[in-house]
Every structure is written in structure tokens, then in C-alpha cells.
Design a protein around this motif. Sequence first.
Motif, short mmCIF file in Angstrom:
data_model
loop_
_atom_site.label_atom_id
_atom_site.label_comp_id
_atom_site.label_asym_id
_atom_site.label_seq_id
_atom_site.Cartn_x
_atom_site.Cartn_y
_atom_site.Cartn_z
N LYS A 185 0.83 -1.21 0.00
CA LYS A 185 0.00 0.00 0.00
C LYS A 185 0.86 1.26 0.00
CE LYS A 185 -4.01 -2.01 2.39
NZ LYS A 185 -4.85 -1.94 3.61
N VAL A 186 1.91 1.24 0.81
CA VAL A 186 2.81 2.40 0.87
C VAL A 186 3.44 2.66 -0.49
CG1 VAL A 186 4.99 3.25 1.83
CG2 VAL A 186 3.29 2.20 3.34
N GLU A 187 3.90 1.60 -1.15
CA GLU A 187 4.51 1.77 -2.46
C GLU A 187 3.52 2.33 -3.47
OE1 GLU A 187 6.04 -2.06 -3.36
OE2 GLU A 187 7.82 -1.86 -2.08
N ARG A 200 3.62 5.95 -5.38
CA ARG A 200 3.52 6.06 -6.83
C ARG A 200 2.50 7.13 -7.21
NH1 ARG A 200 0.46 5.09 -10.77
NH2 ARG A 200 -1.17 4.28 -9.41
N GLN A 201 1.37 7.14 -6.49
CA GLN A 201 0.34 8.15 -6.76
C GLN A 201 0.87 9.56 -6.48
OE1 GLN A 201 -3.31 7.23 -4.74
NE2 GLN A 201 -3.34 5.13 -5.44
N VAL A 202 1.60 9.71 -5.40
CA VAL A 202 2.17 11.03 -5.08
C VAL A 202 3.12 11.47 -6.19
CG1 VAL A 202 3.69 12.25 -3.50
CG2 VAL A 202 1.90 10.79 -2.59
N SER A 203 3.94 10.55 -6.70
CA SER A 203 4.86 10.89 -7.78
C SER A 203 4.10 11.29 -9.03
CB SER A 203 5.77 9.69 -8.08
OG SER A 203 6.55 9.36 -6.95
N GLU A 204 2.98 10.60 -9.31
CA GLU A 204 2.18 10.93 -10.49
C GLU A 204 1.57 12.32 -10.36
OE1 GLU A 204 0.33 10.43 -14.20
OE2 GLU A 204 2.00 9.41 -13.20
N VAL A 205 1.07 12.64 -9.17
CA VAL A 205 0.49 13.97 -8.96
C VAL A 205 1.56 15.04 -9.11
CG1 VAL A 205 -0.54 15.50 -7.24
CG2 VAL A 205 -1.41 13.19 -7.51
N ALA A 206 2.74 14.80 -8.58
CA ALA A 206 3.83 15.77 -8.71
C ALA A 206 4.19 15.97 -10.18
CB ALA A 206 5.06 15.28 -7.93
N ARG A 207 4.18 14.89 -10.96
CA ARG A 207 4.48 15.01 -12.38
C ARG A 207 3.41 15.83 -13.10
NH1 ARG A 207 3.08 13.08 -17.04
NH2 ARG A 207 1.44 11.78 -16.12
N LEU A 208 2.13 15.57 -12.76
CA LEU A 208 1.04 16.31 -13.38
C LEU A 208 1.12 17.80 -13.03
CD1 LEU A 208 -1.92 13.85 -12.85
CD2 LEU A 208 -0.79 14.41 -14.99
N ARG A 209 1.46 18.11 -11.79
CA ARG A 209 1.56 19.50 -11.38
C ARG A 209 2.68 20.20 -12.15
NH1 ARG A 209 1.89 20.09 -5.09
NH2 ARG A 209 1.83 22.26 -5.69
N ASP A 218 -3.80 14.48 1.48
CA ASP A 218 -4.53 13.29 1.94
C ASP A 218 -3.65 12.04 1.85
OD1 ASP A 218 -6.70 14.89 2.38
OD2 ASP A 218 -7.72 14.38 0.50
N VAL A 219 -2.96 11.91 0.73
CA VAL A 219 -2.10 10.73 0.56
C VAL A 219 -0.96 10.75 1.58
CG1 VAL A 219 -0.49 9.59 -1.03
CG2 VAL A 219 -2.67 10.43 -1.87
N ALA A 220 -0.41 11.95 1.83
CA ALA A 220 0.68 12.05 2.81
C ALA A 220 0.22 11.62 4.20
CB ALA A 220 1.21 13.49 2.85
#
Length: 394
Positions: free
Chosen positions: A86-88, A92-101, A296-298
Amino acid sequence: MQPATGNTVFSGGAESVEVVGQSAYGRGRAASMVHRGAAAGKPGPGTGGAGNESGVEAQQPATAEEENVEELKQSLKQQVFEITAKVEEMERQVSEVARLRTTLRKTKALSNKASVNVKDRDKDKAGSNKKHQQLEASRRDAARTKRMAELMRQLGTVLRQITQHRWAWPFMEPVDVQGLGLHDYCDIIKKPMDLGTIRDKMDAKDGAGYKHIQEICDDIRLVFSNAMAYNQSGSDVHVMAKTLSEKFEEKWKTVLEPKLQEEEAKRKQEEREANTKDAAAMQAAEEAAAEKFVGDVARQLEELNKQLEELKQKATPKCRVMSIEEKRQLGHSLGRLPADNLQRVIQIIAQKNPGFNASADEVEVDIDAQEPATLWRLHRYVQRCHPHENSVEA
């Protein structure tokens, strides 16, 4: 053989294990050498008899407590695996959001300082943004309506000047087709128009009036073009229509058209600014949503990390540190073990020491370097091999 004040060696086999630890009285390092291979006159491991950890442990099956501990370990291991997965995934979702931003910032960069200010200001709640946009749109519309009303007033002045001309009377009312016997008029003129109808429509208050100054201009031109189209060139009506048309066009080009062009340019500028503000507000809303998601993810990651740490703590039992005397007694007890039991001792030590060379002919073990959990496992093994010795709790 009992430990002396210095090193004490238990010899007797081709292979041996040297257990090194603190002496009970702090006199350097005390050591005991115990056999790992076959003792003199005894069968070695794998040769039958009591070899290959046959001793006490080989004769006693696993207890219910050990089975429960093993089941608990497997359960904790599975929970750790699931939470780690789950952590991984969340990372991954956090990295995707950072890329989109990052992509948003590159593709939707604003072109001027005003838009940047709007972007900063529009990082409030979505409801406030929408209300602010509606208010600004209303203000723009009101200002535009006011400017258009002023242009219409000026056009009304021009129209009044035209209607007051001595040659304007033929164009003040609709053409009396029946009264004048103009039977072909409707065939030639598809859209009749007169200055009186234009004036009445400009004064209309019920919403049926003109919406834009260009509409009035088109109808005025239509009045004169109809008259010149139906009446022959050189006729009185044709000359009168041509004269008034030229006077109107002169007023239009010198007074009204420049102001109309200015108004049109201003309208387009306002639309560009409004679009820029809308884009900035949309970008701010997207970034706010992304930041909320990241937050939220953090928080979820933090909670999962706590759970993971708790499980790791459960999976790694805490043992108290052995005293110097307990280590000395453990080293003494290991030295008294039969050679057949030494293989299990090596296995216990090797489990927590990946770099431990368990296959060497002579193995030296530093008791002080072992983890408390390893020492207490050795202690319990010794207790099973020598059940009559005093038991100490971990």
C-alpha cells in the motif's frame, strides 16, 4: 574443564567453535572452545547415532508455544507485506500527482504579471472564485452597456441632424406602395426601411429596440440604398437619398466609426483578460485539488508507516540485555554442550548474522557482538539441552 582467569579452551575434535565473551571479573576476554565435529570415539553428524543435532533438541518435537510463535511471525510478515505494498502504491500516486503539477505549470504558464496576481488570489475556495468571476463579468457588462448607450446617444444626434435636413421628408415614413401605385416596389425592394421606424425602434423601452450601434447604421444605409435602387439616377428622390447618404457617411467616419472601433478593441481586450483570469482560476483550482490530494495521501502514508513500524516492532520481540554474568554463564554452558549439538548453535547465530561463516573449520563467535534476541535463543537452547540448570527470564 572449567574456565580459568584467562582463556579456557575445550578441545577434542577436528572442527571447533570458539565462543568469546567478557569474563565475569573484567579480566580481558574469556574463551571456550567447543567441538562442532565429531568428538574422539563418537560418530559425527550424519553417520547415525546421535549426530546432526540429535541431542536433546532432535529428540524433542516442536512445542505448541513454538508453533504459535511461528504462526504469529507468518501473520505479521503477511501484514507487513500488505502495508508495504500500500505504501509503495501511494508513493507512486504522489509521484504521479507531482508530475502532473509540473506539466500544468509548464503548459499553462501565464503570460503577464496580472494573471499571476489573479492566480495567487484565486487560490481560495471554489465558491468564492465563482462568485468573484460572476461579479467581474457583471461589472464588465455594465461598463460595456454604458459605453454602448453613449455611442447610441451620439448616433441619435447624427440621425436627428439627418432627419432635420430639408430633403429628409420623403424618407421619414414607410413608402405608401398602394397610395402611390408602386406595384413593383415589393419586387425590387426586399426589406423596406424608413427613418421614422428607425427612430421609434431606437426609443423602444420594451427590449425590442436595437442592441448594437451597427444595427442602426445598417438600417440607415438601407433607407437610402432602397431609395436609390428603386428611383432612377438623376431623379429628385435619387439625388436626395444620395445627398443624405453622403452626409451620414461623413458623420459616421469622422465621429462614430473611430469610437466604435475603439469600443470593439476594448471589448476584445476584456475578453482576453477574462479568458486569462478564467484559465488562471482553473489552474489554481486544479493545483488546489492536487495539493489536497497530496496532503490526503501524505496523511495516509504517515498512518501506514506507523502501522508498519508497529508491526515491525511486534515481529521483532524486544529482549532485555544480558548481564556480564549471564553472558559468562552462557559461554560456560555452550562449552559444555556435546559436539552433536554445536551445529544448531551455529545455525542460531547465523540467522541474525548474514556475514557469519558457518562453514569454516574453526569458527570464532564474539558473544558481546550478538543481539540480545540471539543470546536469549542460545540460552533457551542450552536450557533444553541442560534442563536442570537454573533458568533466567529474558
